[in-house]
Design a protein around this motif. Structure first.
Motif, mmCIF file in Angstrom:
data_model
loop_
_atom_site.group_PDB
_atom_site.id
_atom_site.type_symbol
_atom_site.label_atom_id
_atom_site.label_comp_id
_atom_site.label_asym_id
_atom_site.label_seq_id
_atom_site.Cartn_x
_atom_site.Cartn_y
_atom_site.Cartn_z
ATOM 1 N N ALA A 1 0.781 -1.135 -0.061
ATOM 2 C CA ALA A 1 0.031 0.024 0.178
ATOM 3 C C ALA A 1 0.709 1.176 0.000
ATOM 4 C CB ALA A 1 -1.084 -0.002 1.182
ATOM 5 N N ASN A 2 2.080 1.250 0.557
ATOM 6 C CA ASN A 2 2.731 2.231 0.757
ATOM 7 C C ASN A 2 3.622 2.758 -0.516
ATOM 8 O OD1 ASN A 2 4.764 0.429 1.095
ATOM 9 N ND2 ASN A 2 5.687 1.547 2.950
ATOM 10 N N TYR A 3 3.818 1.835 -1.463
ATOM 11 C CA TYR A 3 4.416 1.957 -2.908
ATOM 12 C C TYR A 3 4.156 3.459 -3.518
ATOM 13 C CZ TYR A 3 6.281 0.755 -7.492
ATOM 14 O OH TYR A 3 7.136 0.742 -8.658
ATOM 15 N N GLY A 4 2.722 3.595 -3.460
ATOM 16 C CA GLY A 4 2.375 4.911 -4.003
ATOM 17 C C GLY A 4 2.732 6.308 -3.329
ATOM 18 N N GLU A 5 3.443 6.229 -2.223
ATOM 19 C CA GLU A 5 3.853 7.305 -1.558
ATOM 20 C C GLU A 5 4.835 7.876 -2.408
ATOM 21 O OE1 GLU A 5 5.219 6.404 2.504
ATOM 22 O OE2 GLU A 5 3.373 5.353 2.855
ATOM 23 N N TRP A 6 5.653 7.156 -3.267
ATOM 24 C CA TRP A 6 6.713 7.764 -4.124
ATOM 25 C C TRP A 6 6.154 7.942 -5.547
ATOM 26 C CZ3 TRP A 6 7.500 3.521 -1.188
ATOM 27 C CH2 TRP A 6 8.020 3.782 0.312
ATOM 28 N N ALA A 7 5.054 7.852 -5.602
ATOM 29 C CA ALA A 7 4.414 8.327 -7.188
ATOM 30 C C ALA A 7 4.663 9.597 -7.675
ATOM 31 C CB ALA A 7 3.072 8.161 -7.066
ATOM 32 N N ALA A 8 4.517 10.623 -6.744
ATOM 33 C CA ALA A 8 4.968 12.230 -7.097
ATOM 34 C C ALA A 8 6.273 12.317 -7.479
ATOM 35 C CB ALA A 8 3.914 13.143 -6.369
ATOM 36 N N ASN A 9 7.089 11.565 -6.451
ATOM 37 C CA ASN A 9 8.697 11.917 -6.330
ATOM 38 C C ASN A 9 9.616 10.726 -6.080
ATOM 39 O OD1 ASN A 9 11.099 13.117 -5.805
ATOM 40 N ND2 ASN A 9 10.589 13.885 -3.925
ATOM 41 N N PRO A 10 9.506 9.971 -7.196
ATOM 42 C CA PRO A 10 10.306 8.756 -7.129
ATOM 43 C C PRO A 10 11.789 8.900 -6.550
ATOM 44 C CG PRO A 10 9.383 8.855 -9.319
ATOM 45 C CD PRO A 10 9.160 10.304 -8.567
ATOM 46 N N ASP A 11 12.501 10.030 -6.825
ATOM 47 C CA ASP A 11 13.807 10.293 -6.092
ATOM 48 C C ASP A 11 13.718 10.118 -4.449
ATOM 49 O OD1 ASP A 11 14.905 10.918 -8.567
ATOM 50 O OD2 ASP A 11 14.491 12.789 -8.527
ATOM 51 N N ALA A 12 12.487 10.242 -4.216
ATOM 52 C CA ALA A 12 12.536 10.100 -2.549
ATOM 53 C C ALA A 12 12.251 8.631 -2.240
ATOM 54 C CB ALA A 12 11.122 10.950 -2.004
ATOM 55 N N ALA A 13 12.170 7.624 -3.106
ATOM 56 C CA ALA A 13 12.041 6.365 -2.465
ATOM 57 C C ALA A 13 13.334 5.783 -1.976
ATOM 58 C CB ALA A 13 11.662 5.476 -3.997
ATOM 59 N N PRO A 14 13.103 4.946 -1.139
ATOM 60 C CA PRO A 14 14.573 4.616 -0.246
ATOM 61 C C PRO A 14 15.458 3.612 -1.089
ATOM 62 C CG PRO A 14 12.572 3.593 0.662
ATOM 63 C CD PRO A 14 12.219 4.536 -0.429
ATOM 64 N N VAL A 15 14.871 3.056 -2.042
ATOM 65 C CA VAL A 15 15.442 2.011 -2.851
ATOM 66 C C VAL A 15 15.146 1.939 -4.437
ATOM 67 C CG1 VAL A 15 15.500 0.096 -1.130
ATOM 68 C CG2 VAL A 15 13.423 0.185 -2.652
ATOM 69 N N ASP A 16 15.779 1.280 -5.306
ATOM 70 C CA ASP A 16 15.364 1.272 -6.754
ATOM 71 C C ASP A 16 15.917 0.139 -7.211
ATOM 72 O OD1 ASP A 16 14.831 2.342 -9.184
ATOM 73 O OD2 ASP A 16 15.684 4.171 -8.765
ATOM 74 N N ALA A 17 15.806 0.013 -8.625
ATOM 75 C CA ALA A 17 15.806 -1.278 -9.304
ATOM 76 C C ALA A 17 17.365 -1.951 -9.107
ATOM 77 C CB ALA A 17 15.539 -1.252 -10.834
ATOM 78 N N HIS A 18 18.163 -0.992 -9.233
ATOM 79 C CA HIS A 18 19.527 -1.756 -9.197
ATOM 80 C C HIS A 18 19.691 -2.634 -8.034
ATOM 81 C CE1 HIS A 18 20.150 1.944 -6.958
ATOM 82 N NE2 HIS A 18 21.179 1.616 -6.641
ATOM 83 N N GLN A 19 19.224 -2.073 -6.788
ATOM 84 C CA GLN A 19 19.309 -2.862 -5.447
ATOM 85 C C GLN A 19 18.791 -4.055 -5.469
ATOM 86 O OE1 GLN A 19 18.072 0.767 -3.731
ATOM 87 N NE2 GLN A 19 19.742 0.980 -2.548
ATOM 88 N N LEU A 20 17.468 -4.212 -6.243
ATOM 89 C CA LEU A 20 16.887 -5.502 -6.253
ATOM 90 C C LEU A 20 17.613 -6.470 -7.025
ATOM 91 C CD1 LEU A 20 14.481 -7.356 -6.136
ATOM 92 C CD2 LEU A 20 13.451 -6.211 -8.096
ATOM 93 N N ILE A 21 18.496 -5.981 -8.404
ATOM 94 C CA ILE A 21 19.220 -6.669 -9.297
ATOM 95 C C ILE A 21 20.171 -7.210 -8.304
ATOM 96 C CG2 ILE A 21 20.559 -6.519 -11.018
ATOM 97 C CD1 ILE A 21 18.580 -4.465 -12.240
ATOM 98 N N ALA A 22 20.908 -6.429 -7.530
ATOM 99 C CA ALA A 22 21.988 -6.720 -6.776
ATOM 100 C C ALA A 22 21.857 -8.019 -5.926
ATOM 101 C CB ALA A 22 22.703 -5.589 -6.082
ATOM 102 N N LEU A 23 20.643 -8.121 -5.356
ATOM 103 C CA LEU A 23 20.305 -9.060 -4.582
ATOM 104 C C LEU A 23 20.341 -10.495 -5.228
ATOM 105 C CD1 LEU A 23 17.319 -7.526 -2.694
ATOM 106 C CD2 LEU A 23 19.516 -7.998 -1.590
ATOM 107 N N MET A 24 20.242 -10.555 -6.311
ATOM 108 C CA MET A 24 20.378 -11.781 -7.141
ATOM 109 C C MET A 24 21.954 -12.309 -7.285
ATOM 110 S SD MET A 24 18.043 -13.596 -8.603
ATOM 111 C CE MET A 24 19.043 -14.587 -9.967
ATOM 112 N N ALA A 25 22.859 -11.437 -7.024
ATOM 113 C CA ALA A 25 24.374 -11.594 -7.174
ATOM 114 C C ALA A 25 24.739 -12.794 -6.022
ATOM 115 C CB ALA A 25 25.183 -10.360 -6.771
ATOM 116 N N PRO A 26 25.735 -13.515 -6.538
ATOM 117 C CA PRO A 26 26.403 -13.774 -7.765
ATOM 118 C C PRO A 26 25.749 -14.785 -8.880
ATOM 119 C CG PRO A 26 27.436 -15.185 -6.189
ATOM 120 C CD PRO A 26 26.106 -14.513 -5.491
ATOM 121 N N ARG A 27 24.369 -14.914 -8.481
ATOM 122 C CA ARG A 27 23.602 -15.832 -9.446
ATOM 123 C C ARG A 27 23.465 -15.366 -10.952
ATOM 124 N NH1 ARG A 27 18.797 -16.818 -6.235
ATOM 125 N NH2 ARG A 27 19.413 -14.662 -5.269
#
Length: 168
Positions: free
Chosen positions: A62-88
């Motif tokens: 539900a809180n995902y939409g909190e960053w809709a108006a300002n994505p720069d304020a989100a505490p994480v971004d996609a590169h961090q999700l990608i990094a969680l796959m490493a080293p696979r």
């Protein structure tokens, strides 16, 4: 076990791979916003679109939409999700005409996650610029863009198998 998924399921396989070490490899096709594309680019599919009522808000916290108006304020971004796959092994696949999934944003996120792959003894994206269509780049963290739109093509399957043979 290796997983693949397109679009919303591209997001799903990224999340599954990040959370379950038993998953040996992931191929995320056209995962876009909420998947491999950088939210802070605010391009193509956006947080505002995904979290809006009557759209896809049921797929996210539900809180995902909190960053809709300002994505720069989100505490994480996609590169961090990608990094969680490493080293696979992780292959990000998209299409040249898939502006909705933001091919450049997915490429930039993979570049930003590459240092984690390197730290763990694997390789990622060394290219400085978005590659031409039809060229598989990277190492255990790979990127491939077909000439065309959203989704997988018959020809993509040969690239997927090549990637998996290299890394599994």
């Amino acid at each position: 076990m290796a997983l693949t998924g397109v679009s919303r399921l591209g997001k799903t396989v990224l999340w599954a791979g990040a959370n379950d070490q038993r998953i040996a490899a992931v191929i995320a096709s056209c995962s876009g916003e909420g998947g491999a594309a950088l939210s802070r680019r605010n391009y193509g599919e956006t947080i505002a679109h995904l979290a809006s009522p009557k759209r896809y808000e049921y797929q996210f916290a539900a809180n995902y939409g909190e960053w809709a108006a300002n994505p720069d304020a989100a505490p994480v971004d996609a590169h961090q999700l990608i990094a969680l796959m490493a080293p696979r092994p992780l292959l990000l696949q998209t299409g040249t005409e898939d502006k909705w999934s933001d091919p450049k944003g997915e490429f930039l996120a993979a570049k930003a996650a590459t240092p984690v792959y390197k730290l763990l003894g694997e390789s990622g994206i060394e290219a400085e610029h978005l590659p031409k269509a039809g060229r598989l780049i990277g190492g255990a963290l790979g990127y491939y863009m077909h000439d065309g739109g959203h989704g997988m093509t018959t020809d993509d399957w040969g690239v997927y198998l090549e990637f998996l043979k290299r890394h599994l």
